[in-house]
Design an enzyme around this catalytic site. Structure first.
Site: not given
Ligand code: BG6
Length: 486
Positions: A49, A150, A180, A184, A237, A242
């Site tokens: 936007r 996510k 993500h 890693k 979260d 994860h």
């Molecule tokens: C994200 C979460 O998916 O992963 C965040 O929404 C979190 O809250 C982050 O801080 C952590 O990712 P990483 O790669 O920094 O461990």
């Protein structure tokens, strides 16, 4: 597959003015460009936007770069970036986007990635508009892929609803749900560690393993994400995605091949073998000061730290406790998987209690693997000491940081490899485990209390007792010890 193929590619980032684009997506694409891994003809189009002239948008993106590339290289890369101002909830944004695509693609058929980097409640709306505008259509010979950030839904019901809408526009094979953590290097290495070696897999089961602990600790607090986090909480979260994904890599059966579906099938199988987690096996806490953050309710009961104890009911793992823990505003940033082995079946030495073997996979930082074992203390008659056999990426590959997860995942979307992207059935199984805990924490009389902890503390009070799986080996076997709260 060669990414430098003749077919041009357009990467459309919807929600482009946000943090993710600046901090993760553009740096990852720039690194791929520097490594020559983007197709020769590529375009990146941001839609958001905020009204930005192209140049200002490029300048904003440049601020997100932390390393790599000369100013000239950035300029050459940035030539490929354009911007469209529009509200992704309104159909006319897609008319403008189409016009921009027409301009940059020059009317030729191009492959396209639509990256949803917006607030999650917009995902179904965007998918609907893309579908209605015919932008999911591949009949011109170019493929269309969509990457969804996510959280994928906020519970089982909304995840299914999101799938329904996504599938009305896109085929399952076009949808890449991003987690993500799976990009890693160290998370990817789990399967290589397990299945490219012969010495670990024979002991990777209930006969030798005492317990497994997956711990993701963060030193950052929720920062400016109060409004999102207060709705989401730590379970949505971090755990639904994860932590459960890491668990599936540690606990899954060996797939017959490394093909996307073979790996994804095994991940779903193992997650499906986890029985519902009773509230008595959950722990929750909130850091002091959380409620003062912008966007957080005054009386918020949202957990910023949680720990769960779960089991996996199958032949490999029956009876082995798996602990998951994660929290914000803690003393350190670390993600580790600790696999504690059982004590020797019979101790022949007359010596003080000693540590069982422990294998630690360090996801971040200082990525590596440690194997802790006992050696005889020199000079003593019968005494051991715990020592470490260590592998660190840094020692083998130097100080150059490992590629960012987004770099790998974006490349996979470009080449069409979905192995590292959770499939919808895995996402559903994960929600099925997490939903009842979230509901129980809100309403159930037997919900664990919400403990308060100071930001910067090592762990909330009482969590060590909850995770109390420390064990010392004695002649009678493993003896649980009063956990150390420090
Ligand atoms: C994200 C979460 O998916 O992963 C965040 O929404 C979190 O809250 C982050 O801080 C952590 O990712 P990483 O790669 O920094 O461990």
């Amino acid at each position: 597959m060669n990414t430098n193929e003749a077919q041009p590619i357009s990467i459309i980032i919807i929600g482009a003015s946000g943090d993710l684009t600046q901090r993760k997506l553009i740096p990852a694409l720039f690194h791929l460009y520097l490594k020559g891994r983007l197709p020769r003809h590529f375009n990146i189009i941001g839609l958001s936007r905020t009204p930005y002239p192209h140049d200002q948008f490029r300048a904003h993106l440049r601020e997100g770069l932390t390393s790599n590339g000369s100013p000239q290289e950035w300029e050459a890369f940035a030539e490929h970036i354009s911007y469209v101002a529009g509200n992704s909830q309104q159909p006319d944004a897609y008319t403008h986007l189409q016009a921009m695509l027409q301009e940059v693609e020059g009317g030729h058929s191009a492959n396209r990635i639509y990256y949803f980097a917006t607030a999650p409640d917009l995902f179904p709306i965007i998918a609907g508009h893309l579908g209605d505008a015919g932008m999911a259509d591949e009949r011109d010979g170019g493929w269309r892929r969509v990457v969804v950030e996510k959280p994928y839904g906020e519970d089982l019901h909304s995840a299914r609803e999101l799938d329904r809408v996504m599938h009305s526009a896109f085929r399952e094979g076009q949808i890449y749900r991003i987690d993500h953590y799976l990009g890693k290097e160290t998370a990817q290495n789990i399967l290589f560690f397990r299945f490219a070696n012969t010495i670990f897999e024979p002991v990777w089961n209930r006969n030798y393993i005492d317990s497994v602990h997956i711990a993701v600790e963060e030193s950052v607090d929720i920062g400016r994400r109060g409004a999102y986090f207060d709705q989401a909480g730590i379970l949505r979260d971090m755990f639904q995605n994860h932590l459960l994904q890491l668990l599936s890599l540690i606990a899954m059966e060996p797939p017959a091949s490394f093909r996307a579906d073979a790996v994804r099938n095994e991940k779903v199988k193992v997650l499906s073998a986890i029985p519902p987690i009773p509230l008595s096996q959950t722990f929750r806490a909130q850091y002091a000061g959380y409620r003062q953050a912008k966007g957080v309710a005054d009386e918020s009961q949202t957990a910023t730290y949680a720990a769960l104890k779960l089991s996996i009911d199958n032949w490999r793992w029956k009876g082995v406790p798996f602990y998951l823990s994660s929290g914000k505003a803690l003393a350190r940033r670390t993600s580790e998987i600790r696999i504690l082995f059982q004590c020797p079946p019979h101790v022949i030495f007359e010596m003080p209690p000693f540590n069982p073997n422990q294998l630690t996979i360090i996801i971040q930082p200082d990525e590596g693997i440690h194997l802790q074992f006992e050696v005889k203390e020199p000079g003593s008659a019968q005494q051991t000491r715990s020592v470490d056999m260590e592998f660190h990426y840094k020692s083998y590959y130097g100080e150059t940081p490992l590629p960012d997860a987004y770099e790998r995942l974006l490349l996979d979307v470009i080449i069409g490899d979905a192995s590292l992207f959770p499939r919808n059935d895995a996402i559903e199984v994960a929600w099925r485990l997490i939903d009842p805990i979230i509901a129980g924490w809100q309403h159930a009389p037997d919900a664990p209390p919400l403990i308060s902890y100071e930001p910067g503390s090592t762990a909330p009070d009482g969590v060590s007792a909850f995770l109390g799986h420390a064990c010392r080996c004695r002649p009678g076997g493993c003896q649980r010890e009063e956990p150390d709260e420090t």
